[in-house]
Scaffold this motif. Structure first.
Motif, PDB file in Angstrom:
ATOM      1  N   ILE A  36       0.908  -1.026  -0.083  1.00 45.01           N
ATOM      2  CA  ILE A  36      -0.140  -0.066   0.048  1.00 45.01           C
ATOM      3  C   ILE A  36       0.736   1.276  -0.001  1.00 45.01           C
ATOM      4  CG2 ILE A  36      -1.599   1.368   1.504  1.00 45.01           C
ATOM      5  CD1 ILE A  36      -2.821  -1.327   2.580  1.00 45.01           C
ATOM      6  N   PHE A  37       1.971   1.103   0.957  1.00 47.70           N
ATOM      7  CA  PHE A  37       2.795   2.429   0.755  1.00 47.70           C
ATOM      8  C   PHE A  37       3.385   2.662  -0.557  1.00 47.70           C
ATOM      9  CE2 PHE A  37       7.153   4.128   1.446  1.00 47.70           C
ATOM     10  CZ  PHE A  37       6.930   5.301   1.976  1.00 47.70           C
ATOM     11  N   VAL A  38       4.044   1.655  -1.330  1.00 47.91           N
ATOM     12  CA  VAL A  38       4.442   1.670  -2.569  1.00 47.91           C
ATOM     13  C   VAL A  38       3.450   2.229  -3.619  1.00 47.91           C
ATOM     14  CG1 VAL A  38       5.773   0.501  -4.452  1.00 47.91           C
ATOM     15  CG2 VAL A  38       6.422   0.313  -2.099  1.00 47.91           C
ATOM     16  N   SER A  39       2.403   1.840  -3.742  1.00 45.12           N
ATOM     17  CA  SER A  39       1.108   1.835  -4.840  1.00 45.12           C
ATOM     18  C   SER A  39       0.444   3.190  -4.634  1.00 45.12           C
ATOM     19  CB  SER A  39       0.282   0.618  -4.895  1.00 45.12           C
ATOM     20  OG  SER A  39      -0.420   0.455  -3.788  1.00 45.12           O
ATOM     21  N   LYS A  40       0.073   3.442  -3.030  1.00 45.60           N
ATOM     22  CA  LYS A  40      -0.722   4.629  -3.104  1.00 45.60           C
ATOM     23  C   LYS A  40      -0.117   5.907  -2.695  1.00 45.60           C
ATOM     24  CE  LYS A  40      -4.570   2.191  -3.687  1.00 45.60           C
ATOM     25  NZ  LYS A  40      -5.433   2.156  -4.623  1.00 45.60           N
ATOM     26  N   LEU A  96      -2.299  11.257   3.422  1.00 43.18           N
ATOM     27  CA  LEU A  96      -2.949  10.538   4.496  1.00 43.18           C
ATOM     28  C   LEU A  96      -2.835   9.021   4.318  1.00 43.18           C
ATOM     29  CD1 LEU A  96      -4.447  11.049   7.108  1.00 43.18           C
ATOM     30  CD2 LEU A  96      -6.571  10.948   5.676  1.00 43.18           C
ATOM     31  N   ILE A  97      -3.061   8.479   3.195  1.00 46.52           N
ATOM     32  CA  ILE A  97      -2.920   7.030   2.707  1.00 46.52           C
ATOM     33  C   ILE A  97      -1.634   6.591   3.144  1.00 46.52           C
ATOM     34  CG2 ILE A  97      -3.391   5.450   1.003  1.00 46.52           C
ATOM     35  CD1 ILE A  97      -5.342   6.971  -0.011  1.00 46.52           C
ATOM     36  N   VAL A  98      -0.604   7.330   2.749  1.00 52.94           N
ATOM     37  CA  VAL A  98       0.878   6.910   2.960  1.00 52.94           C
ATOM     38  C   VAL A  98       1.139   6.840   4.681  1.00 52.94           C
ATOM     39  CG1 VAL A  98       3.317   7.788   2.782  1.00 52.94           C
ATOM     40  CG2 VAL A  98       1.724   7.883   0.749  1.00 52.94           C
ATOM     41  N   LEU A  99       0.618   7.970   4.962  1.00 52.31           N
ATOM     42  CA  LEU A  99       0.894   7.840   6.871  1.00 52.31           C
ATOM     43  C   LEU A  99      -0.029   6.535   7.241  1.00 52.31           C
ATOM     44  CD1 LEU A  99       0.633  11.646   7.448  1.00 52.31           C
ATOM     45  CD2 LEU A  99       2.566  10.352   7.497  1.00 52.31           C
ATOM     46  N   LEU A 100      -1.037   6.298   6.924  1.00 55.82           N
ATOM     47  CA  LEU A 100      -1.772   5.165   7.440  1.00 55.82           C
ATOM     48  C   LEU A 100      -1.169   3.954   6.983  1.00 55.82           C
ATOM     49  CD1 LEU A 100      -5.610   6.203   6.750  1.00 55.82           C
ATOM     50  CD2 LEU A 100      -4.386   5.829   9.110  1.00 55.82           C
ATOM     51  N   SER A 101      -0.455   3.777   5.935  1.00 58.46           N
ATOM     52  CA  SER A 101       0.243   2.561   5.592  1.00 58.46           C
ATOM     53  C   SER A 101       1.249   2.515   6.618  1.00 58.46           C
ATOM     54  CB  SER A 101       0.410   2.473   4.122  1.00 58.46           C
ATOM     55  OG  SER A 101       1.515   3.718   3.967  1.00 58.46           O
ATOM     56  N   LEU A 102       2.048   3.711   6.876  1.00 55.64           N
ATOM     57  CA  LEU A 102       3.441   3.495   7.801  1.00 55.64           C
ATOM     58  C   LEU A 102       2.913   3.091   8.977  1.00 55.64           C
ATOM     59  CD1 LEU A 102       5.333   6.798   6.576  1.00 55.64           C
ATOM     60  CD2 LEU A 102       6.069   4.208   6.305  1.00 55.64           C
ATOM     61  N   GLU A 103       1.712   3.741   9.498  1.00 55.68           N
ATOM     62  CA  GLU A 103       1.251   3.330  10.783  1.00 55.68           C
ATOM     63  C   GLU A 103       0.957   1.796  11.004  1.00 55.68           C
ATOM     64  OE1 GLU A 103       1.419   4.871  13.819  1.00 55.68           O
ATOM     65  OE2 GLU A 103       2.408   6.597  12.582  1.00 55.68           O
ATOM     66  N   PHE A 104       0.281   1.301   9.797  1.00 54.22           N
ATOM     67  CA  PHE A 104      -0.038  -0.225   9.769  1.00 54.22           C
ATOM     68  C   PHE A 104       1.383  -1.066   9.949  1.00 54.22           C
ATOM     69  CE2 PHE A 104      -1.295  -3.813   7.318  1.00 54.22           C
ATOM     70  CZ  PHE A 104      -2.466  -4.269   8.051  1.00 54.22           C
ATOM     71  N   ILE A 105       2.490  -0.413   8.776  1.00 55.64           N
ATOM     72  CA  ILE A 105       3.712  -1.243   9.033  1.00 55.64           C
ATOM     73  C   ILE A 105       4.299  -1.283  10.442  1.00 55.64           C
ATOM     74  CG2 ILE A 105       5.951  -1.218   8.275  1.00 55.64           C
ATOM     75  CD1 ILE A 105       4.755   0.109   5.461  1.00 55.64           C
ATOM     76  N   VAL A 106       4.262  -0.221  11.089  1.00 60.02           N
ATOM     77  CA  VAL A 106       4.578   0.104  12.529  1.00 60.02           C
ATOM     78  C   VAL A 106       3.850  -0.830  13.507  1.00 60.02           C
ATOM     79  CG1 VAL A 106       4.978   1.431  14.554  1.00 60.02           C
ATOM     80  CG2 VAL A 106       5.659   2.288  12.282  1.00 60.02           C
ATOM     81  N   LEU A 107       2.435  -1.081  13.327  1.00 60.92           N
ATOM     82  CA  LEU A 107       1.813  -1.892  14.207  1.00 60.92           C
ATOM     83  C   LEU A 107       2.050  -3.279  13.984  1.00 60.92           C
ATOM     84  CD1 LEU A 107      -0.612  -2.113  16.077  1.00 60.92           C
ATOM     85  CD2 LEU A 107      -2.133  -2.316  13.893  1.00 60.92           C
TER      86      LEU A 107
END
Length: 93
Positions: A16-20, A25-36
């Motif tokens: 998601i981080f690479v494609s979106k 906001l989508i990039v930040l949410l994907s980073l938080e998902f990776i951290v989780l």
């Protein structure tokens, strides 16, 4: 089985981080998902090895700081440009 689910979460967050990369906001949410997912992987590993959980607290502190920094960048970008599109943000300005 739990490790494979966590690794799947990690790779899904990376995809998601690479494609979106259109909205910040989508990039930040994907980073938080990776951290989780990294946090969950560390939790499972530390519980299996019966280590102390002090490293997890330190990791959570840094991840909260990363989230607050990302949100402050998002707010400043919305205030200056009106949206969070990367196309409207010119680095040479």
């Amino acid at each position: 089985m739990m490790k494979f689910l966590i690794l799947f979460m990690f790779f899904l967050g990376n995809m998601i981080f690479v494609s979106k990369h259109k909205h910040l906001l989508i990039v930040l949410l994907s980073l938080e998902f990776i951290v989780l997912s990294i946090y969950m992987l560390m939790l499972v590993y530390f519980l299996m090895m019966s280590y102390n959980m002090y490293m997890l607290m330190l990791f959570l502190v840094f991840s909260v700081c990363e989230g607050a920094l990302g949100l402050s960048i998002l707010v400043s970008m919305i205030r200056t440009h009106g949206n969070d599109y990367f196309q409207s943000y010119n680095l040479l300005w």
